[in-house]
Design an enzyme around this catalytic site. Structure first.
Site, PDB file in Angstrom:
ATOM      1  N   ASP A 530       0.975  -1.098  -0.087  1.00  0.00           N
ATOM      2  CA  ASP A 530      -0.016  -0.013   0.057  1.00  0.00           C
ATOM      3  C   ASP A 530       0.931   1.175   0.212  1.00  0.00           C
ATOM      4  O   ASP A 530       2.154   1.140   0.038  1.00  0.00           O
ATOM      5  CB  ASP A 530      -0.922   0.058   1.322  1.00  0.00           C
ATOM      6  CG  ASP A 530      -0.385  -0.074   2.472  1.00  0.00           C
ATOM      7  OD1 ASP A 530       0.667   0.495   2.932  1.00  0.00           O
ATOM      8  OD2 ASP A 530      -0.628  -1.217   3.308  1.00  0.00           O
ATOM      9  N   GLU A 610      20.906 -23.420 -17.806  1.00  0.00           N
ATOM     10  CA  GLU A 610      19.758 -22.549 -17.109  1.00  0.00           C
ATOM     11  C   GLU A 610      20.692 -21.295 -16.540  1.00  0.00           C
ATOM     12  O   GLU A 610      20.292 -20.273 -16.492  1.00  0.00           O
ATOM     13  CB  GLU A 610      19.244 -23.367 -15.940  1.00  0.00           C
ATOM     14  CG  GLU A 610      18.222 -24.143 -16.480  1.00  0.00           C
ATOM     15  CD  GLU A 610      17.575 -25.292 -15.303  1.00  0.00           C
ATOM     16  OE1 GLU A 610      16.448 -25.414 -15.515  1.00  0.00           O
ATOM     17  OE2 GLU A 610      18.286 -25.398 -14.391  1.00  0.00           O
TER      18      GLU A 610
END
Ligand code: DGJ
Length: 727
Positions: A530, A610
């Site tokens: 928030d 990877e």
């Protein structure tokens, strides 16, 4: 001049593209006239009243031709004739209720106001108008604060209630804003969810039933976000009126909207009155949290970008407001609680070779914590697990070329902890009741200074003991058992709010005393994402859900209010730990690029192939860093409409429109895939562009109105980046 005052009667706030106007009538009542697209200088007071309106069952101030129930007042009070949603309900010392605020005075302040002990937008470029109202009968003053940021069309509001009587008054409700919108039919966009699926978008019609978004969890929560958009029923990303309403607050909140009996839409927002009762002593004040409003008459994209810029420039603070944030690796999904120093150093060693800059040691390094049942509150290092001191571990990680970060959960306490043994009364608990457990832990009573001091001192000791440059502040449960041993019985209704003020106080102390530390907020993923938290910590962990496909909706919803720069986003392994989905590694990377980009896996277990891909990603992310972090953000294809397009897509565009980066992610592979044109946004319509260095060039307006052909993707969940540059 952003603020214009006309004979102490008409108050106008102007931003680049919006106007907000109020006026004071002959009785001193402060009415809301208008908020919306900018209008030239004129008196808009006619808009705040229904003309010649004389409805049955309305109530009138004696001898007046208007009713509080048919007008739009800036401060709507319960119990004095306005039967709609109200912002204020108070009880005077003599038991009488209600208030009739009338105009007293105003002042204009240079720069943007701040609110005592609470987060708020700031900046010298902002201007402040304070209109003071006073109750007709009692010496109670209502200071209405308005902050105006012209450039980003941002208007903030907060209310300060000052008790100048000789006795205590009680607030049963003290919201930050009432906003009336005359006529029209509006929708509300809100962002709901749960742990692992935060801020999902829902669009609902505002009808004569009240639509409420709220939290009573003591935190803004995963369930609802303290931000909504109220918009024309036909508003889209590019068209229509849209009002953003965001609370700069992290605790219990409420945002309600309804159409009244005369078709005016009213929105109120602020601290949730449920479980709230606040006593204001003589000569004391009560400050409501700030509400941040942005209006756009060009749809949601404009609104979002204004919020993004204002948050980046006028809400986030500290060194990392503008500084490049390091690419991090966090060990949580890589090891959970099962680690020691050697394991962490091995991870750091491999990560460093790929370009990772910061190693974050997550939960499990303190007390005797090897699972989630113990040690919260014991912020001292488990030297057995770390095979020595923290300083030693940090030095080893630094020697691999990485900075070091650490996890805390400062607001909680485990029953199995030294802190609990010494201070069982430090938790929130109702006498004679067994308090609720959640994740095997309790919540500390952050309303108490001695509790905060204890945690602060412990944290400071850890932070000073080694070269620490990052802190993850987690909070993994919500508030129950609302009783504080330190407050008298008549003040127990203040706990939720005082709790938040306590957390803010602790955060202010820590962040100002450790200005070189990057703080990231977290609450079981994105449970406290928030505007309040972003004031102290410029980034927040968006969700514990790291699956790239689920993240499409989570990051999409989050982007309506919050900037890319605030969204913690990490690449994790497959099958995903949360939902077992398998997605290509480059898709996981692309999705995390549009956040803070980091890794959350055991890098030592990755294949060479990877690792090479991760190395490529880090280099690519760094190359696009400024464009992604500071560019204008456009949602192109929604993750909610897979039947309309096989892709979810979004874009960032540099401020000078010289380049853009588009990301697409395909959903499940379908055998009959059709070629698709993708329209982009935000380019210069008269300039020529190339896509990924193509020979072919495209006119900006063609790319925006016709689009370009997307590459064919057979694979499920394939993702691509399209870099658009000036030809
Ligand atoms: C919840 C957070 O969201 C995770 O990232 C991790 O830090 C765990 N808590 C640790 O307990």
């Amino acid at each position: 001049m952003a603020i214009i005052v006309n004979k102490e009667k008409i108050f106008t706030l102007n931003t680049q593209n919006t106007t907000y106007q109020m006026y004071v009538n002959e009785d001193g009542v402060l009415f809301h006239s208008y908020y919306g697209a900018r209008v030239g200088e004129c008196d808009l007071s006619y808009a705040s009243h229904k003309p010649n309106w004389n409805a049955a069952f309305s109530s009138n101030p004696r001898g007046k031709g208007y009713s509080h129930n048919h007008t739009s007042e800036e401060l709507s009070v319960f119990g004095v004739g306005d039967f709609r949603l109200s912002a204020l309900a108070l009880v005077n010392h003599d038991g009488t209720t209600g208030a009739e605020p009338v105009y007293h005075s105003y002042k204009i302040l240079k720069g943007k106001y701040q609110i005592k002990g609470m987060p708020a937008f700031y900046g010298d470029e902002g201007e402040t108008l304070v209109i003071t109202l006073k109750d007709k009968a009692y010496d109670i003053y209502f200071h209405m604060y308005y902050g105006v940021f012209e450039e980003n069309d941002l208007i903030t509001r907060a209310l300060v209630i000052e008790n100048k009587t000789n006795s205590e008054i009680k607030l049963n409700k003290a919201l930050s804003v009432t906003l009336d919108l005359q006529g029209g039919t509006y929708d509300m966009l809100h962002f709901y969810g749960a742990h692992m699926r935060e801020r999902l978008l829902e669009r609902t019609r505002i009808t004569h039933l009240t639509s409420t978004v709220s939290s009573v969890r003591g935190a803004s929560s995963h369930t609802q976000n303290p931000f909504v958009i109220v918009c024309d029923k036909s508003a889209t990303e590019e068209f229509g009126s849209a009002y953003g309403i965001g609370l700069v607050y992290s605790g219990n909140f409420v945002i309600c909207a309804e159409k009244d009996q005369h078709e005016t839409t009213r929105v109120v927002a602020g601290i949730n009155p449920e479980g709230f009762e606040y006593t204001v002593a003589p000569n004391e004040t009560f400050e409501t949290p700030e509400v941040a409003m942005v209006y756009s008459n060009e749809g949601f994209a404009k609104l979002s970008n204004n919020y993004h810029k204002a948050i980046r420039n006028n809400l986030c603070r500290g060194k990392y407001k503008n500084a490049r944030r390091p690419v991090l690796i966090n060990n949580w999904e890589g090891t959970y609680f099962d680690f020691n120093a050697d394991k962490l150093v091995a991870m750091a060693k491999d990560a460093g070779k790929l370009g990772v800059e910061l190693f974050v040691m997550d939960d499990g390094w303190f007390g005797h914590r090897d699972d989630d049942r113990s040690s919260l509150g014991d912020w001292f290092v488990n030297e057995e697990k770390l095979q020595g001191s923290l300083d030693n571990l940090v030095k080893r990680i630094n020697a691999e070329g990485l900075q070091f970060g650490i996890w805390f959960e400062p607001e909680c306490i485990s029953e199995d902890s030294e802190l609990f043994k010494a201070h069982p009364d430090y938790r929130l608990a109702i006498p004679n009741r067994d308090p609720q457990l959640s994740r095997h832990q309790f919540v500390l009573d952050m309303t108490r200074k001695e509790v905060r001091d204890n945690i602060y001192d412990q944290m400071v000791e850890v932070l000073n003991s080694a070269n620490i440059t990052y802190v993850k502040w987690d909070f993994n449960r919500h508030l129950t058992d609302i009783y504080s041993a330190a407050l008298p019985k008549e003040r127990q209704g203040e706990i939720y709010h005082r709790y938040m003020l306590g957390v803010y106080e602790l955060l202010e102390r820590l962040t100002s005393n450790f200005p070189n530390i990057l703080f990231e907020s977290c609450s079981g993923g994105g449970g406290r994402f928030d505007l309040g938290m972003l004031y102290y910590m410029p980034q927040a962990w968006t969700s514990d859900n790291t699956d790239a496909i689920d993240r499409l909706k989570i990051q999409y919803g989050t982007s309506f209010a919050y900037p890319v720069r605030a969204m913690g986003a990490h690449v994790s392994v497959c099958p995903n730990h949360g939902n077992a989905r398998v997605t290509p590694l480059n898709t996981r990377g692309n999705v995390a690029y549009f956040g803070t980009y980091g890794l959350e896996l055991d890098i030592t277990k990755m294949t060479d192939e990877e690792k090479a891909e991760i190395k490529r990603q880090i280099a690519e992310f760094k190359e696009y860093y400024d464009l992604i972090q500071y560019g204008d953000y456009y949602r192109l294809l929604s993750p909610y409409t897979p039947d309309e397009s096989r892709y979810c897509a979004w874009e960032v565009v540099s401020e000078d429109k010289s380049e853009a980066l588009v990301c697409t992610v395909a959903y499940d592979s379908k055998c009959t895939v059709q070629p698709e044109l993708l329209k982009v946004k935000g380019l210069d319509q008269n300039k020529m562009y190339r896509i990924n260095g193509s020979e072919e060039t495209y006119l900006g307006s063609a790319l925006m109105n016709i689009g370009f052909w997307l590459e064919y993707d057979h694979l499920s969940y394939a993702s691509r980046l399209y870099h658009i540059t000036l030809a």
